[in-house]
Motif scaffolding. Structure first.
Motif, PDB file in Angstrom:
ATOM      1  N   ALA A 134       0.830  -1.206   0.000  1.00 34.16           N
ATOM      2  CA  ALA A 134       0.000   0.000   0.000  1.00 34.16           C
ATOM      3  C   ALA A 134       0.866   1.257   0.000  1.00 34.16           C
ATOM      4  CB  ALA A 134      -0.937   0.000   1.210  1.00 34.16           C
ATOM      5  N   ALA A 135       1.920   1.247   0.791  1.00 33.12           N
ATOM      6  CA  ALA A 135       2.806   2.414   0.839  1.00 33.12           C
ATOM      7  C   ALA A 135       3.524   2.611  -0.495  1.00 33.12           C
ATOM      8  CB  ALA A 135       3.828   2.244   1.969  1.00 33.12           C
ATOM      9  N   ALA A 136       3.977   1.522  -1.102  1.00 28.54           N
ATOM     10  CA  ALA A 136       4.688   1.621  -2.373  1.00 28.54           C
ATOM     11  C   ALA A 136       3.792   2.144  -3.481  1.00 28.54           C
ATOM     12  CB  ALA A 136       5.258   0.263  -2.772  1.00 28.54           C
ATOM     13  N   MET A 137       2.506   1.809  -3.416  1.00 24.32           N
ATOM     14  CA  MET A 137       1.580   2.216  -4.470  1.00 24.32           C
ATOM     15  C   MET A 137       0.784   3.470  -4.120  1.00 24.32           C
ATOM     16  SD  MET A 137       0.137  -1.475  -5.719  1.00 24.32           S
ATOM     17  CE  MET A 137      -0.918  -0.699  -6.939  1.00 24.32           C
ATOM     18  N   SER A 138       0.966   3.978  -2.899  1.00 27.74           N
ATOM     19  CA  SER A 138       0.223   5.150  -2.413  1.00 27.74           C
ATOM     20  C   SER A 138      -1.288   4.924  -2.461  1.00 27.74           C
ATOM     21  CB  SER A 138       0.593   6.395  -3.219  1.00 27.74           C
ATOM     22  OG  SER A 138       1.952   6.673  -3.084  1.00 27.74           O
ATOM     23  N   VAL A 139      -1.696   3.765  -1.943  1.00 30.20           N
ATOM     24  CA  VAL A 139      -3.118   3.444  -1.839  1.00 30.20           C
ATOM     25  C   VAL A 139      -3.383   2.905  -0.441  1.00 30.20           C
ATOM     26  CG1 VAL A 139      -3.394   2.948  -4.311  1.00 30.20           C
ATOM     27  CG2 VAL A 139      -2.810   1.100  -2.750  1.00 30.20           C
ATOM     28  N   SER A 140      -4.648   2.676  -0.131  1.00 29.42           N
ATOM     29  CA  SER A 140      -4.995   2.146   1.189  1.00 29.42           C
ATOM     30  C   SER A 140      -4.753   0.638   1.228  1.00 29.42           C
ATOM     31  CB  SER A 140      -6.460   2.440   1.510  1.00 29.42           C
ATOM     32  OG  SER A 140      -7.300   1.665   0.670  1.00 29.42           O
ATOM     33  N   THR A 141      -4.673   0.093   2.441  1.00 26.98           N
ATOM     34  CA  THR A 141      -4.494  -1.345   2.582  1.00 26.98           C
ATOM     35  C   THR A 141      -5.732  -2.085   2.073  1.00 26.98           C
ATOM     36  OG1 THR A 141      -5.253  -1.250   4.878  1.00 26.98           O
ATOM     37  CG2 THR A 141      -2.869  -1.186   4.504  1.00 26.98           C
TER      38      THR A 141
END
Length: 169
Positions: A134-141
């Motif tokens: 999620a952090a790598a893609m800048s999205v929520s879990t």
């Protein structure tokens, strides 16, 4: 000016390498090859900042700090858990997948939406956690979990009978 920068660094590196190496050997519990790599990377990083705009007040202490950080960073890398073998194994560790199955898998991955493909690669190829993905893609879990479920269902449908060949007995 460049010559004096190189001369100054060479003098520093020559005088400090032994101490850095001994420290690195202790950090690595006697792994001299890893210690050499750490010292080399430390000196490379030192050379980059050597003679730059920012003056290093205590180069020896700075080099020691860089060495420690290199060691800690190395321990976090996946490759730090790799260990060379004295002899190559006679048989493969894993059952080889046929080229046809590999091609099918690559084609099925290619049919996924880019974000779904990214989730599959990050989660299952690079073995990252949901949070890291999620952090790598800048999205929520939650988005990672949803995309994961959706992408795996599409892969299962696309692979069909080939899926059984991918699973080791």
């Amino acid at each position: 000016m460049k010559q004096s920068r190189a001369d100054g660094f060479l003098e520093f590196a020559t005088g400090r390498t032994g101490h850095l190496f001994r420290s690195a050997v202790l950090l690595t519990s006697g792994d001299v090859h890893l210690a050499e790599d750490l010292v080399q990377e430390t000196l490379r990083r030192m050379y980059v900042v050597w003679g730059g705009r920012r003056r290093i007040d205590n180069p020896a202490a700075y080099a020691q700090t860089v060495l420690i950080r290199e060691f800690l960073t190395h321990r976090r890398r996946r490759s730090s858990s790799e260990h060379p073998l004295a002899e190559l194994p006679d048989t493969p560790q894993r059952q080889a997948v046929s080229p046809e199955v590999r091609i099918s898998l690559l084609q099925a991955l290619g049919e996924l939406a880019p974000k779904d493909r990214a989730v599959v690669v990050l989660r299952y190829w690079e073995d990252r956690s949901v949070e890291e993905t999620a952090a790598a893609m800048s999205v929520s879990t939650a988005a990672v979990r949803t995309r994961s479920t959706r992408a795996l269902a599409k892969l299962r449908a696309a692979l069909g009978a080939d899926l059984a060949d991918l699973v080791a007995p």
